[in-house]
Motif scaffolding. Structure first.
Motif, mmCIF file in Angstrom:
data_model
loop_
_atom_site.group_PDB
_atom_site.id
_atom_site.type_symbol
_atom_site.label_atom_id
_atom_site.label_comp_id
_atom_site.label_asym_id
_atom_site.label_seq_id
_atom_site.Cartn_x
_atom_site.Cartn_y
_atom_site.Cartn_z
ATOM 1 N N THR A 199 0.828 -1.201 0.000
ATOM 2 C CA THR A 199 0.000 0.000 0.000
ATOM 3 C C THR A 199 0.864 1.253 0.000
ATOM 4 O OG1 THR A 199 -1.749 -1.172 1.188
ATOM 5 C CG2 THR A 199 -1.801 1.239 1.244
ATOM 6 N N ALA A 200 1.912 1.236 0.830
ATOM 7 C CA ALA A 200 2.805 2.397 0.883
ATOM 8 C C ALA A 200 3.467 2.636 -0.470
ATOM 9 C CB ALA A 200 3.863 2.189 1.964
ATOM 10 N N THR A 201 3.858 1.536 -1.138
ATOM 11 C CA THR A 201 4.487 1.665 -2.449
ATOM 12 C C THR A 201 3.519 2.240 -3.475
ATOM 13 O OG1 THR A 201 5.924 -0.215 -1.967
ATOM 14 C CG2 THR A 201 5.646 0.398 -4.278
ATOM 15 N N LEU A 202 2.293 1.761 -3.482
ATOM 16 C CA LEU A 202 1.312 2.248 -4.439
ATOM 17 C C LEU A 202 0.965 3.706 -4.205
ATOM 18 C CD1 LEU A 202 -1.070 -0.836 -4.637
ATOM 19 C CD2 LEU A 202 0.636 -0.104 -6.297
ATOM 20 N N GLU A 203 0.928 4.085 -2.925
ATOM 21 C CA GLU A 203 0.621 5.484 -2.637
ATOM 22 C C GLU A 203 1.661 6.410 -3.246
ATOM 23 O OE1 GLU A 203 0.444 5.693 1.559
ATOM 24 O OE2 GLU A 203 -1.497 4.699 1.736
ATOM 25 N N SER A 204 2.914 5.938 -3.278
ATOM 26 C CA SER A 204 3.977 6.797 -3.796
ATOM 27 C C SER A 204 3.983 6.867 -5.313
ATOM 28 C CB SER A 204 5.332 6.284 -3.297
ATOM 29 O OG SER A 204 5.618 5.020 -3.869
ATOM 30 N N THR A 205 3.176 6.046 -5.993
ATOM 31 C CA THR A 205 3.192 6.045 -7.453
ATOM 32 C C THR A 205 2.264 7.088 -8.068
ATOM 33 O OG1 THR A 205 1.420 4.413 -7.642
ATOM 34 C CG2 THR A 205 3.670 3.587 -7.427
ATOM 35 N N VAL A 206 1.342 7.657 -7.283
ATOM 36 C CA VAL A 206 0.426 8.635 -7.864
ATOM 37 C C VAL A 206 1.173 9.911 -8.186
ATOM 38 C CG1 VAL A 206 -1.609 7.675 -6.734
ATOM 39 C CG2 VAL A 206 -0.248 9.384 -5.554
ATOM 40 N N ASP A 207 0.653 10.633 -9.178
ATOM 41 C CA ASP A 207 1.407 11.783 -9.689
ATOM 42 C C ASP A 207 1.385 12.983 -8.758
ATOM 43 O OD1 ASP A 207 0.259 10.931 -12.980
ATOM 44 O OD2 ASP A 207 2.131 10.410 -11.998
ATOM 45 N N GLY A 208 0.231 13.314 -8.194
ATOM 46 C CA GLY A 208 0.128 14.490 -7.341
ATOM 47 C C GLY A 208 -0.350 14.103 -5.954
ATOM 48 N N VAL B 123 -4.589 11.822 3.285
ATOM 49 C CA VAL B 123 -3.716 11.914 2.115
ATOM 50 C C VAL B 123 -4.596 11.892 0.869
ATOM 51 C CG1 VAL B 123 -1.840 10.849 0.825
ATOM 52 C CG2 VAL B 123 -1.853 10.739 3.334
ATOM 53 N N TRP B 124 -4.426 12.916 0.025
ATOM 54 C CA TRP B 124 -5.141 12.996 -1.252
ATOM 55 C C TRP B 124 -4.133 12.746 -2.363
ATOM 56 C CZ3 TRP B 124 -10.374 13.832 -1.007
ATOM 57 C CH2 TRP B 124 -10.879 14.392 0.179
ATOM 58 N N SER B 125 -4.452 11.811 -3.248
ATOM 59 C CA SER B 125 -3.568 11.494 -4.365
ATOM 60 C C SER B 125 -4.345 11.652 -5.671
ATOM 61 C CB SER B 125 -3.050 10.058 -4.250
ATOM 62 O OG SER B 125 -2.363 9.880 -3.024
ATOM 63 N N PHE B 126 -3.696 12.256 -6.662
ATOM 64 C CA PHE B 126 -4.344 12.537 -7.944
ATOM 65 C C PHE B 126 -3.461 12.050 -9.086
ATOM 66 C CE2 PHE B 126 -5.559 15.676 -4.823
ATOM 67 C CZ PHE B 126 -6.946 15.711 -4.921
ATOM 68 N N ARG B 127 -4.108 11.437 -10.066
ATOM 69 C CA ARG B 127 -3.378 10.959 -11.245
ATOM 70 C C ARG B 127 -4.151 11.357 -12.498
ATOM 71 N NH1 ARG B 127 -2.049 4.855 -11.119
ATOM 72 N NH2 ARG B 127 -0.649 5.661 -9.504
ATOM 73 N N ASP B 128 -3.461 11.929 -13.461
ATOM 74 C CA ASP B 128 -4.071 12.316 -14.727
ATOM 75 C C ASP B 128 -4.235 11.066 -15.590
ATOM 76 O OD1 ASP B 128 -4.829 13.317 -17.168
ATOM 77 O OD2 ASP B 128 -3.435 15.006 -17.134
ATOM 78 N N VAL B 129 -5.483 10.639 -15.797
ATOM 79 C CA VAL B 129 -5.770 9.431 -16.583
ATOM 80 C C VAL B 129 -6.542 9.784 -17.850
ATOM 81 C CG1 VAL B 129 -5.716 7.891 -14.589
ATOM 82 C CG2 VAL B 129 -7.856 9.002 -15.216
#
Length: 717
Positions: free
Chosen positions: A264-273, A367-373
């Motif tokens: 989970t920690a690894t995936l959280e770090s993959t988001v762009d913003g 924690v808010w994570s955003f990715r341009d898809v």
């Protein structure tokens, strides 16, 4: 448990004494006795001695003896049931007795209640030793309880809590204890015992961990003077095995939880913003990508006011009200998580992930994570449109084979559609069995018979799979078989409708292939975004690429920044391929300079993908080792950082591997993503070097100022 049934027709219909020898050989004790606690034993066969360990005459002479043998947990229940028995009924029950030698025996008691010649109510029945069956039932129930608890989140103590009680219930022991490292001992006592006898016989078994070490033991203790029965010696081993199983499964569960947290920690770090807010909705962190995605000025982020940030970004969205409502809903439920999509007025699409930030089990922020898809969604929409267009095209095809079969499944009619699809003339197909249309090899064996059987049972049967034309050519078809019955319900035959859907099947396979390709591309991008080094990126990415492209062996060369030379970096060998088979190939490759090997040299020279569906004749020791390892196909992809070659990816297969557009796309994508990681690593090393140089320069200037007289004027850097 006791139940009553109809009695023998009269007293004389009970089994005669002539069967005594036969009953003795079967281990059945036949008896006549008055029911209830005050009842008297009137007759009992000699087999009672083998079952209960007492002589028949002792039971008849001593009224108290029978009650003393009854297990204390069953005595009241049995006596109560016997006092409620009525004449001309049949009573069946099972209960425990404790023999004089201390062994617990389960009895099945089957009797008829009738009137004796002198008018007394008597039970005329037999006793059977069912100890083995009852022991097995209790052991099975205890095992099922342990397995059921392991499916939840129960602790080890909770999982094995009832196991000592089961050990006592399944044996003649008066106590069962489980002693485990790190846990308080678990002890169960028989109800007629107050403490574990210090001088009683013991049987035990060790509980061993996954590494074979002793983690505890299971102990059965018997009453003083009681010899443990041989059939019960396996019970401690059985219980110890269950405890070891529980320990192993709980350890696996804990490892899974830890692994999930790391993932989970690894995936959280993959988001762009990324945006982090505290419990009071104050901004406590963000990355530059977040500011770029939302075009947020630095002063708004620096102010740390989440409400001001919301006011700024909300106008960019198609539905501002829904966005604000969703944000407040999550703030009102600090433990909730959320995954959704945000659509922008300019057409962009973001994936938004939100989850609480935990410290010590308490949510302290979000924690808010955003990715341009946007591009991904556009591609998916195009794919859905292509699928819809394909479905519309298939729906308009009206070529069907319509055939009638007799009740035995033989062809009795033939139409033009059937002739066109299956390529049989009517004269050569009439009378043939339905099975002629289906391949008769695994997994299709018996397919025609199964269709007929389902149609008879359900009225209609549907099937989809490979079928045969005349001459053995295969085609994919959808088949519907309907049972045809007359008004009386009698089977008159079958109607068979078959549609050639070979093209649609192939399209579906292609779409699934493209979907898998998109998934692998996403995996590679995610791994590259989260990786801190090329090595981290390769570990997961190589597995995904090899699985997708059906490559058995992969190898990576990377440029050494210090020497400017290509170095062997990492190998990946499919788990289904014995690494020893390719050991010589790996050794020959590693021992040679990459530029002297044909495949990497050609990739470096052409700076593009090189695909070899069939490997050429061996020209080097590496080629010979590859041939001996069964490698027949290969491909190489450059890793380009700008115009510079930073490495080479090469892949090998033990099966012929024609050029595959999707596989080549995935490999090129991996090379591009690795190039990004290499660039990022170089930039980080350059930044670290600059920082060290600045520190060294400042220390040098400070030293110069001190040497010039220490006037108090600090040199300016």
């Amino acid at each position: 448990m006791t139940r009553t049934e109809s009695a023998y027709e009269d007293w004389a219909s009970r089994p005669s004494s002539g069967a005594a020898a036969f009953e003795h050989r079967l281990g059945i004790a036949v008896y006549v006795a008055e029911p209830g606690p005050d009842g008297e034993w009137l007759h009992v066969s000699p087999a009672i001695e083998e079952i209960l360990g007492v002589l028949p005459e002792d039971l008849i002479a001593d009224r108290v003896l029978w009650l003393s043998l009854l297990h204390p947990d069953d005595r009241e229940r049995l006596m109560t049931s016997e006092t409620e028995l009525e004449v001309d009924t049949r009573a069946r029950s099972d209960y425990r007795v404790i023999r004089r030698d201390g062994r617990v025996v389960w009895l099945l008691d089957d009797a008829v209640v009738a009137r004796s010649d002198d008018g007394r109510a008597v039970m005329d029945g037999y006793l059977v030793d069912v100890t083995t069956q009852r022991r097995a039932e209790r052991m099975l129930a205890a095992q099922a309880a342990v397995v059921e608890r392991l499916t939840g989140s129960a602790t080890l103590a909770e999982v094995i809590a009832d196991l000592p009680t089961a050990g006592v219930a399944a044996t003649s022991a008066v106590a069962c204890s489980i002693e485990l490292d790190g846990l308080e001992p678990r002890v169960a006592l028989r109800t007629d015992v107050e403490a574990v006898p210090a001088d009683g016989a013991r049987t035990d078994a060790e509980v061993r961990g996954e590494d074979g070490s002793v983690r505890g033991r299971v102990v059965l203790t018997y009453a003083p003077g009681v010899e443990p029965p041989a059939p019960e010696l396996e019970v401690p081993t059985w219980a110890a095995g269950l405890v070891a199983l529980a320990q192993s499964r709980i350890a696996e569960r804990e490892r899974a939880v830890t692994s999930l947290a790391l993932l989970t920690a690894t995936l959280e770090s993959t988001v762009d913003g990324i945006l982090v807010v505290d419990h009071d909705q104050r901004i406590v962190g963000h990355n530059s990508r977040f500011a770029a995605l939302w075009a947020v000025p630095d002063d708004i982020l620096a102010a740390g006011d989440d409400s001001s940030l919301l006011d700024y970004v909300v106008e960019q969205l198609e539905d501002p009200a829904a966005f604000i409502e969703g944000v407040h809903r999550l703030y009102d439920h600090p433990e909730a998580t959320s995954v959704d999509e945000l659509r922008f007025a300019d057409g962009r699409v973001f994936e938004r992930y939100s989850q609480p930030q935990w410290v010590g089990g308490v949510p302290v922020g979000r924690v808010w994570s955003f990715r341009d898809v946007t591009e991904k969604r556009t591609l998916q929409a195009d794919l859905r449109e292509r699928e819809a267009s394909l479905e519309r095209l298939v729906d308009q095809v009206s070529d069907y084979s319509i055939v009638n079969l007799d009740p035995e499944g033989r062809v009795v009619s033939w139409n033009q559609g059937a002739a066109r699809i299956k390529q049989y003339a009517e004269a050569e197909i009439l009378g043939r069995d339905l099975s002629v249309f289906f391949p008769e090899e695994a997994p299709y064996t018996g397919r025609a018979a199964a269709l007929l059987k389902r149609a008879v049972a359900d009225g209609r049967a549907r099937d989809e799979g490979w079928c045969l034309r005349r001459g053995g050519e295969r085609f994919w078809a959808t088949t519907v078989l309907t049972a045809l019955r007359d008004e009386a319900g009698a089977l008159r035959g079958f109607g068979l409708v078959m549609q050639d859907t070979t093209e649609r099947h192939a399209q579906q396979q292609a779409l699934e292939r493209r979907a898998r390709t998109l998934a692998v591309l996403g995996t590679i991008a995610a791994v590259a975004n989260s990786a801190t080094s090329v090595g981290d990126a390769l570990d997961a990415a190589l597995v995904a690429v090899c699985d997708h492209g059906r490559w058995d062996v992969a190898h990576v060369y990377l440029l050494d920044d210090m020497t400017g030379e290509l170095r062997h970096h990492v190998w990946h060998v499919d788990v289904e391929l014995d690494r020893a088979v390719v050991a010589d190939f790996i050794a020959e490759t590693t021992a040679e300079v990459p530029e002297r090997l044909a495949l990497p040299a050609e990739v470096l020279a052409k700076r593009r993908t090189v695909w070899l569906p069939e490997l050429p004749a061996p020209r080097s020791s590496r080629d010979l080792a590859g041939r001996d390892a069964g490698l027949v196909s290969a491909s190489g992809v450059p890793i380009l950082v700008g115009e510079e070659s930073a490495g080479v990816l090469e892949f090998f297969s033990t099966a012929p591997h024609p050029f595959d557009t999707d596989a080549e796309l995935v490999m090129r994508h991996l090379g591009a993503q690795l190039a990004r990681v290499v660039e990022r690593e170089r930039a980080e090393r350059h930044s670290e070097a600059l920082a060290r140089e600045l520190i060294r320069l400042e220390e040098h200037l400070l030293a110069q100022g001190a040497h010039s007289g220490n006037t108090g004027d600090r040199p300016h850097v």
